[in-house]
Structure formats: C-alpha cells, structure tokens
Scaffold this motif. Structure first.
Motif, PDB file in Angstrom:
ATOM      1  N   ASN A 156       0.825  -1.208   0.000  1.00  0.00           N
ATOM      2  CA  ASN A 156       0.000   0.000   0.000  1.00  0.00           C
ATOM      3  C   ASN A 156       0.858   1.257   0.000  1.00  0.00           C
ATOM      4  O   ASN A 156       1.813   1.356   0.781  1.00  0.00           O
ATOM      5  N   HIS A 191       0.288   1.778  10.093  1.00  0.00           N
ATOM      6  CA  HIS A 191       0.626   0.730  11.062  1.00  0.00           C
ATOM      7  C   HIS A 191       1.769  -0.103  10.500  1.00  0.00           C
ATOM      8  O   HIS A 191       2.172   0.078   9.349  1.00  0.00           O
ATOM      9  N   ASP A 237       2.751  -4.963   4.592  1.00  0.00           N
ATOM     10  CA  ASP A 237       2.160  -4.388   3.378  1.00  0.00           C
ATOM     11  C   ASP A 237       1.992  -2.864   3.470  1.00  0.00           C
ATOM     12  O   ASP A 237       1.532  -2.235   2.519  1.00  0.00           O
ATOM     13  N   HIS A 238       2.417  -2.285   4.598  1.00  0.00           N
ATOM     14  CA  HIS A 238       2.352  -0.820   4.755  1.00  0.00           C
ATOM     15  C   HIS A 238       3.725  -0.192   4.966  1.00  0.00           C
ATOM     16  O   HIS A 238       3.845   1.030   4.957  1.00  0.00           O
ATOM     17  N   ASP A 246      -7.526  -0.941   6.751  1.00  0.00           N
ATOM     18  CA  ASP A 246      -7.093  -1.847   7.810  1.00  0.00           C
ATOM     19  C   ASP A 246      -7.794  -1.517   9.130  1.00  0.00           C
ATOM     20  O   ASP A 246      -7.172  -1.171  10.127  1.00  0.00           O
ATOM     21  N   HIS A 285     -10.483  -6.482   9.050  1.00  0.00           N
ATOM     22  CA  HIS A 285     -10.604  -5.623   7.860  1.00  0.00           C
ATOM     23  C   HIS A 285     -12.064  -5.292   7.587  1.00  0.00           C
ATOM     24  O   HIS A 285     -12.970  -6.054   7.925  1.00  0.00           O
ATOM     25  N   HIS A 332      -7.741  -1.475  -0.507  1.00  0.00           N
ATOM     26  CA  HIS A 332      -7.320  -2.697   0.203  1.00  0.00           C
ATOM     27  C   HIS A 332      -8.256  -3.871  -0.110  1.00  0.00           C
ATOM     28  O   HIS A 332      -8.632  -4.651   0.773  1.00  0.00           O
TER      29      HIS A 332
END
Ligand SMILES: [Zn+2]
Ligand SMILES: [Zn+2]
Length: 274
Positions: A16, A59, A63-64, A148, A196, A220
């Motif tokens: 992301n 966070h 994936d971030h 998220d 999610h 997402h």
C-alpha cells in the motif's frame, strides 16, 4: 473540482502507498511497496519523492512499510507514525536504521501542522500495536485515509464526515470469504473487530455520513475474497438507498496499477516536476 490530487500507487494485502498533493503540500501515506516502485510511480506523475513534505504510516504490517527501510536511506523526508507503530516497525523491519530517519511520533487523536497543511491522526481498530488513519486539511477541505480497520467507531465516522476525498477500505465480501478457501482462524481474524472492513460496512459508513464525499477510493480489496465489481456495486447500492441522488465519483484501487483521480489531468498540462 477537488483541491486534492490523489494517486493510490498500490492498495491491497501485498502493498500500500498513496500520494496526495494539494496547494498546501505533498505527502505519502504508507510505504508498503518497494522504494523503487514508489519512486517510479511518483516520477510518472511528474513528482519527486525528495519533494514530499512527509510520509505518514498507518501501522507496522509489512504491506504498509516494506519500502520504508530503503526510502529513508534515499530521501531525507520526515516520517510520522504513532509510538506503537514505531515499536512495531522495529519488529517488522529489524534492520531498519531509525537513526537515519527524520522520525516523528504522532499520537492518535492529535493534530499537527505541516506548513499550511493540517493533519489529524485517529485510532483505527486493527491487529497492530497502535494503528491509525489520517485526515489532511487544506484550507477548509479535507482528504481522509482509512484502511485496515475491523469496524468504524463513531469517532472515526466523525473524522471522516465532511471529507471531500476519501480512501476507504472495502476489503471483502463476508459471504465470499466464508465460502472461500481461507482457513477458519484467518477468516475469523479478517471478520473480527480488529480485522478488515467489509464492502457492506464501508457502504453503511458512507450512507450514515451527514456530508457525502465527492470522491471515494475503494481500497485494500482482497484478491481472494472480493472483486472490483462486487465492492463497487455493494457500496454504491447501499449509498443510493440512503441518498438516491448521490453523485460520488468512485475509484476502485488496485494492487498493481496506479489509480488516480481526475484532478491530475489539469495538473499535467502545466507542470513537470515542481
Ligand atoms: Zn494492510
Ligand atoms: Zn494491516
């Protein structure tokens, strides 16, 4: 015309990153794709990462943050995250050299000013140490970012209400998820209050806002438990039940393709690298 140029460089469980540019500045939200992809994605928009005013991390999930380690080596841009997220980043990226990072602790439910841009951080509900979403205000218009999160509290609803442009998670369809091949513990995690956001929950959230956003990026999306058409049709039909004349411009984000709002078009006619 919106004040905000928003380009979601990538969105989904594999990575992301989102660029937002407005009169008051330019920021990156999350660095969950490689630094190379962030750089290339921005260059294609006529932008340079070194000109970012700041990076905001939601966070510490990989994936971030997976591009952050290289990003901070290359670009001296301030990075903001909650104290818990910084702790989490050290666990996710054990080799990250935070000495090199212009690192700022940004607590949820507080506000900072970055030049003319005001930024608020708010808590989300996710299985991370101290996850947050953000609202960026330029003059009196806002751009909000929330992904998220297992559910949307009244607090978050208030933060999102009135935003002109919104990046909003539409992760899954609960029926597709329950009938899919994810093992029960993973299903439980995604469906839980710290998991999610489902398509329908995102739709109901929009339908209960006092003021609808002009543009919404559906973000997402699970590649396993959702499809772009399903996310869009579910959200749209729930909003239309409440607001039959709603004219929200929806953008469905992608894991692999840059998705940007129409505000980039005018910009490109007059500008290369600011
Ligand atoms: Zn994620
Ligand atoms: Zn996450």
């Amino acid at each position: 015309m919106s004040c905000f140029q928003v380009a979601v460089l990538a969105s989904g469980s594999k990575g992301n990153a989102t660029v937002m540019r407005c009169e008051s500045g330019m920021v990156l939200v999350d660095a969950g794709i490689s630094c190379r992809r962030i750089t290339q994605g921005m260059q294609r928009l006529g932008l340079r990462p070194e000109n970012l005013d700041a990076v905001f991390i939601t966070h510490e999930h990989i994936d971030h943050v997976q591009g952050l380690e290289t990003f901070i080596k290359k670009y001296p841009v301030p990075v903001f995250a909650s104290a818990g997220t910084w702790r989490g980043i050290k666990q996710t990226l054990p080799r990250i050299d935070l000495q090199r990072c212009d690192r700022h602790v940004f607590s949820p439910q507080t506000e900072i000013t970055l030049g003319r841009l005001r930024v608020r951080s708010f808590s989300t509900s996710h299985d991370a140490l101290e996850p947050t979403g953000y609202v960026f205000t330029c003059k009196n218009r806002s751009f909000a970012y929330v992904t998220d999160t297992g559910y949307v509290s009244d607090l978050v609803k208030r933060e999102l209400d009135g935003a002109e442009v919104l990046v909003l998670e539409t992760n899954h369809d609960p029926i597709v998820l329950r009938n899919g091949r994810y093992p029960p513990p993973l299903q439980k995690r995604i469906l839980g209050t710290r998991g999610h956001l489902a398509n329908e929950t995102a739709g109901h959230l929009l339908a209960t806002l006092q003021t609808l956003p002009r543009q919404v990026f559906l973000a997402h999306l699970s590649q396993e438990n959702n499809t772009p058409d399903l996310a869009l049709s579910t959200v749209r039909s729930i909003v239309q039940q409440q607001y039959p004349k709603a004219t929200i411009q929806f953008y469905v984000t992608s894991q692999d393709e840059v998705v940007k709002n129409k505000e980039w078009e005018d910009y490109h006619e007059q500008n290369i690298f600011e």
